[in-house]
Design a protein around this motif. Structure first.
Motif, PDB file in Angstrom:
ATOM      1  N   UNK B  13     -37.330  46.975  72.081  1.00 57.37           N
ATOM      2  CA  UNK B  13     -37.768  45.597  72.168  1.00 57.37           C
ATOM      3  C   UNK B  13     -38.925  45.371  71.197  1.00 57.37           C
ATOM      4  N   UNK B  14     -39.471  44.178  71.216  1.00 57.96           N
ATOM      5  CA  UNK B  14     -40.513  43.816  70.250  1.00 57.96           C
ATOM      6  C   UNK B  14     -41.860  43.654  70.950  1.00 57.96           C
ATOM      7  N   UNK B  15     -42.902  43.653  70.157  1.00 56.60           N
ATOM      8  CA  UNK B  15     -44.239  43.440  70.717  1.00 56.60           C
ATOM      9  C   UNK B  15     -44.310  42.075  71.401  1.00 56.60           C
ATOM     10  N   UNK B  79     -45.474  44.364  80.536  1.00 57.50           N
ATOM     11  CA  UNK B  79     -45.516  43.061  79.882  1.00 57.50           C
ATOM     12  C   UNK B  79     -46.466  43.081  78.686  1.00 57.50           C
ATOM     13  N   UNK B  80     -46.370  42.026  77.882  1.00 54.63           N
ATOM     14  CA  UNK B  80     -47.188  41.901  76.667  1.00 54.63           C
ATOM     15  C   UNK B  80     -47.187  43.217  75.897  1.00 54.63           C
ATOM     16  N   UNK B  81     -46.002  43.703  75.644  1.00 51.57           N
ATOM     17  CA  UNK B  81     -45.851  45.049  75.101  1.00 51.57           C
ATOM     18  C   UNK B  81     -46.525  45.199  73.738  1.00 51.57           C
ATOM     19  N   UNK B  82     -47.110  46.376  73.553  1.00 53.78           N
ATOM     20  CA  UNK B  82     -47.765  46.730  72.307  1.00 53.78           C
ATOM     21  C   UNK B  82     -47.076  47.967  71.725  1.00 53.78           C
ATOM     22  N   UNK B  83     -47.312  48.202  70.438  1.00 59.07           N
ATOM     23  CA  UNK B  83     -46.684  49.355  69.789  1.00 59.07           C
ATOM     24  C   UNK B  83     -47.011  50.659  70.516  1.00 59.07           C
ATOM     25  N   UNK B  84     -48.220  50.756  71.024  1.00 57.05           N
ATOM     26  CA  UNK B  84     -48.669  51.969  71.703  1.00 57.05           C
ATOM     27  C   UNK B  84     -48.002  52.218  73.047  1.00 57.05           C
ATOM     28  N   UNK B  85     -47.241  51.253  73.520  1.00 57.90           N
ATOM     29  CA  UNK B  85     -46.532  51.448  74.790  1.00 57.90           C
ATOM     30  C   UNK B  85     -45.237  52.226  74.600  1.00 57.90           C
TER      31      UNK B  85
END
Lengths: 111, 112
Positions: B13-15, B79-85
């Motif tokens: 998925x995307x950020x 939620x509010x996914x970041x690359x570091x997740x």
């Protein structure tokens, strides 16, 4: 702060010989210790555990030793087999159920 | 086969997006645990549920939440996914305190 440490990232052992994987911990409140084996693309598989009231637990080719005074545990695999090649994690828990894992040791058993 | 089922196996998925990871524990196990394994790190405890109630929390981000349903399956919401997740997320279950936790095969989450 790494409370559970596996200082050897890798270990190579000949088939039929003994494999000894080591683990050190710093938290004296830990009272339950486990070893897991992990293959790529799979979840950790439980191998053997030991309670702090014991100093040794054995299950087939696997034996775990616990030295509470040194805060050290080890997993012995005898005899080692090629199928034992995997990453081995030690884990510990104390007054909560959450497991604190070491960073793993990659064991390679060669013919 | 540990008896713990996780779906999906892979998520891309995307950020900024939100995803839900699902876990079905072993039959009879009341406790469910969630762990995160990032690149070059060991497994880090996120959260535990016991029979529908939150039991323990680790270093779980506020953007992450979980719940355990009456049928004992659990979901981890990110939620509010970041690359570091980007990581492997494992679910485990156990029958009681000081009993081994049995792990599913994980969900690999990739954030692009």
């Amino acid at each position: 702060d790494q409370q559970v440490k596996q200082n050897s990232p890798s270990l190579s052992v000949q088939e039929g010989r003994i494999s000894i994987l080591n683990c050190d911990y710093t938290n004296s409140m830990f009272d339950y210790f486990l070893w897991y084996k992990k293959y790529p693309a799979e979840g950790p598989t439980f191998l053997i555990s030991i309670s702090s009231i014991k100093d040794k637990n054995e299950d087939g080719r696997f034996t775990v030793f616990l030295n509470k005074s040194a805060k050290h545990l080890s997993l012995h695999i005898v005899p080692s087999q090629p199928g034992d090649s995997a990453v081995y994690f030690c884990a510990a828990s104390g007054n909560t159920d959450k497991l604190i894992f070491g960073t793993g040791t990659r064991l390679q058993v060669f013919p | 086969d540990s008896g713990v089922t996780q779906t999906p196996k892979h998520l891309i998925t995307a950020t900024g997006q939100r995803v839900t990871l699902r876990c079905s524990p072993r039959s009879g196990d009341l406790s469910v645990y969630w762990y995160q394994q990032s690149l070059d790190q060991g497994l880090q405890f996120l959260i535990q549920y016991y029979n529908g109630e939150e039991r323990a929390k680790g270093n779980i981000l506020e953007r992450f939440s979980a719940q355990q349903f009456p049928d004992l399956h659990s979901e981890l919401n990110l939620s509010s996914l970041e690359l570091g997740d980007s990581a492997l997320y494992f679910c485990a279950s156990s029958s009681a305190v000081n009993q081994p936790q049995h792990f599913g095969d994980g969900t690999r989450l990739s954030i692009l």
